[in-house]
Design a protein around this motif. Sequence first.
Motif, PDB file in Angstrom:
ATOM      1  N   ASP A   1      40.551  35.346  44.662  1.00 52.35           N
ATOM      2  CA  ASP A   1      40.086  34.679  45.877  1.00 52.35           C
ATOM      3  C   ASP A   1      41.137  34.755  46.990  1.00 52.35           C
ATOM      4  O   ASP A   1      40.807  34.911  48.161  1.00 52.35           O
ATOM      5  CB  ASP A   1      39.758  33.209  45.586  1.00 52.35           C
TER       6      ASP A   1
ATOM      7  N   ASP B   1      44.042  36.900  47.145  1.00 51.50           N
ATOM      8  CA  ASP B   1      44.629  38.192  47.524  1.00 51.50           C
ATOM      9  C   ASP B   1      43.689  39.371  47.352  1.00 51.50           C
ATOM     10  O   ASP B   1      44.098  40.511  47.590  1.00 51.50           O
ATOM     11  CB  ASP B   1      45.905  38.433  46.702  1.00 51.50           C
ATOM     12  N   GLY B   2      42.462  39.119  46.929  1.00 49.09           N
ATOM     13  CA  GLY B   2      41.517  40.217  46.777  1.00 49.09           C
ATOM     14  C   GLY B   2      41.514  40.792  45.374  1.00 49.09           C
ATOM     15  O   GLY B   2      42.454  40.621  44.600  1.00 49.09           O
TER      16      GLY B   2
ATOM     17  N   GLU C   1      35.064  38.254  46.539  1.00 47.43           N
ATOM     18  CA  GLU C   1      35.939  39.333  46.087  1.00 47.43           C
ATOM     19  C   GLU C   1      35.686  39.697  44.625  1.00 47.43           C
ATOM     20  O   GLU C   1      36.031  40.784  44.172  1.00 47.43           O
ATOM     21  CB  GLU C   1      37.406  38.925  46.272  1.00 47.43           C
TER      22      GLU C   1
END
Lengths: 208, 208
Positions: free
Chosen positions: A21, A23-24, A97
Motif C-alpha cells: 500500500d 510503496d507499491g 496496488e
Amino acid sequence: MPRPRSLTQDQLAAGALAVIDRDGLAALSMRTVAKELGMSPMGLYRYVSDRDELEELVVEHVLGSVDAGTPTTATSWQERIEIMAGRLRDGVIAHPEAIPLTVLHRHRSLAGLRWSETVLGILTEAGIDGRRRVVALRALHGYVTGAIQLEHLGPLAGEGTAAIAALPAAGFPHLTETARSAGEVGPDEEFFGGLRLLLRGLTGEPSP
Amino acid sequence: MPRPRSLTQDQLAAGALAVIDRDGLAALSMRTVAKELGMSPMGLYRYVSDRDELEELVVEHVLGSVDAGTPTTATSWQERIEIMAGRLRDGVIAHPEAIPLTVLHRHRSLAGLRWSETVLGILTEAGIDGRRRVVALRALHGYVTGAIQLEHLGPLAGEGTAAIAALPAAGFPHLTETARSAGEVGPDEEFFGGLRLLLRGLTGEPSP
DNA sequence: GACCGTAGGCGTACGGCGTACTCCTACAGC
DNA sequence: GCTGTAGGAGTACGCCGTACGCCTACGGTC
C-alpha cells in the motif's frame, strides 16, 4: 513445548500489505517485508516456504475483509448478487496496488470460496441449477475480476481515454466518438451497469 | 545515412515470445531474449528502452495476430460479437504463458484498439449508443479479459475444481455440489455461455 | 576516395532480488 | 535440567534490470 511463535500469519500478511500500500507492488520483497516487521530477511521463511505463499497470505488477508454473509436487506436475488459483487469490488479496490496479486491468487483463497458459496446460494434460490449455475458463477466471477482490473489499469476517466479521443478519427471513428462520451460515465455506473447486463441475461428462460 | 538496423521490432517480439512459449513467463528476461536472438544482453536496449517496452511489444505481437475485420458470415449482430470475442480468445490462448502480459498491456495496444473499434461498430449498428455503448464495450472487454484469465488460472476441469469438490460439504454445500457438475462443462460452453448472458442482457430495452 | 555520424556489438559493474545454509540463543514441557 | 523447537543473524550464490564505456562497421555527404 516449543517456544511460541512471535507472529501470526495475519500479522505477516498485514505487514506485506502495508509495504504494498505504501510503496507499491514492485517494492514487495522478502527483504522489505522483513524490515517492515523488524526481523531479518530469512526470518520470514519460518512462516512461509516461499514468496508465492506470502502473496497468497496477502490475498487471503484482503479477501478476508469481504463480508461473505448473505445480504438481508435486498428485495430481489439480482440485488443480492449486486451487493455481493459490490462488496468484493470494495474489498479489492481498498488495496489497488495489490490487485494483480488478488486476481492471481483469488482462486486458491478460502475467503474467495466463501464468497462463491454465498453467490451460489443466491443463484440456487433464484431457480438456477445444473450446468447453467456453473456457467453463471464463472461468468460473474470472470466479469467482476475483469471489470476490477480494467477499472484499475485504465479508468474510463483516465489518460487512456484521453489518448483514444486524440486518435485519428479516420481510422477509429467509433472509438474516438465513444471516448468523448466516456467521461460522463462514472466508475460505479460502469461496474454495475455491466453487471446488470449479465444479471438481465441470467433472468428468464435459459435459451431465448 | 546510418548503418541499417539488424532487427525489426517484430522480430524482437517474436524472439521474446519464443522464450515465453518454450520456457514460461518466469524465464523472460533481457538476458534470455538476447541469447535467443544471438546478441548481447545490452543490445536489446537499442530497440527498447525498458523491459516494460519489450513486454508491450510482445503483447502487440500477440494481439496483432487477431483478425479485427468485421465478420461477414454472421447473421445477427450478437453472432458477430461472439465471433470477435472468440477470435480474441483464440489469439490470446495461443500463448497461454503470456496471458498475464496480454492482460496487463492490452489497453495500450494498437491491435487491441482495432478490436474495440470493430466491436463498437457492431454495437452501433445494433442501435446501441451514448453511455449505454460505453458500458457495453467495457462490460464485454471486462468479461472477455476475466474469463480468459479464469480459464487459464483455474480451468473448470482442473485440480482447483477437484479440490473444491473435496471441501467439507457442511461449510460449502452449494460449492461442493456445483463442483461435481462442473466437470461436464467444457471451456467453450463456459466462455460462450457467459458471453451469451451478457449479450442477452444487452438485447432489448435499456432498462427492464 | 576520405570523413563522419549512427547502429552494432561486447564487456564490466552495481545494487537488488529469492533463497539455501550455518551457528548460536531463548524458551516450554517432560 | 534436558531437549526440541522457534527466534535471530549472517554469509553466499546465481539470477535480475540496466548504466556506462569502448571499439567496429557501414552509408551517406563532400
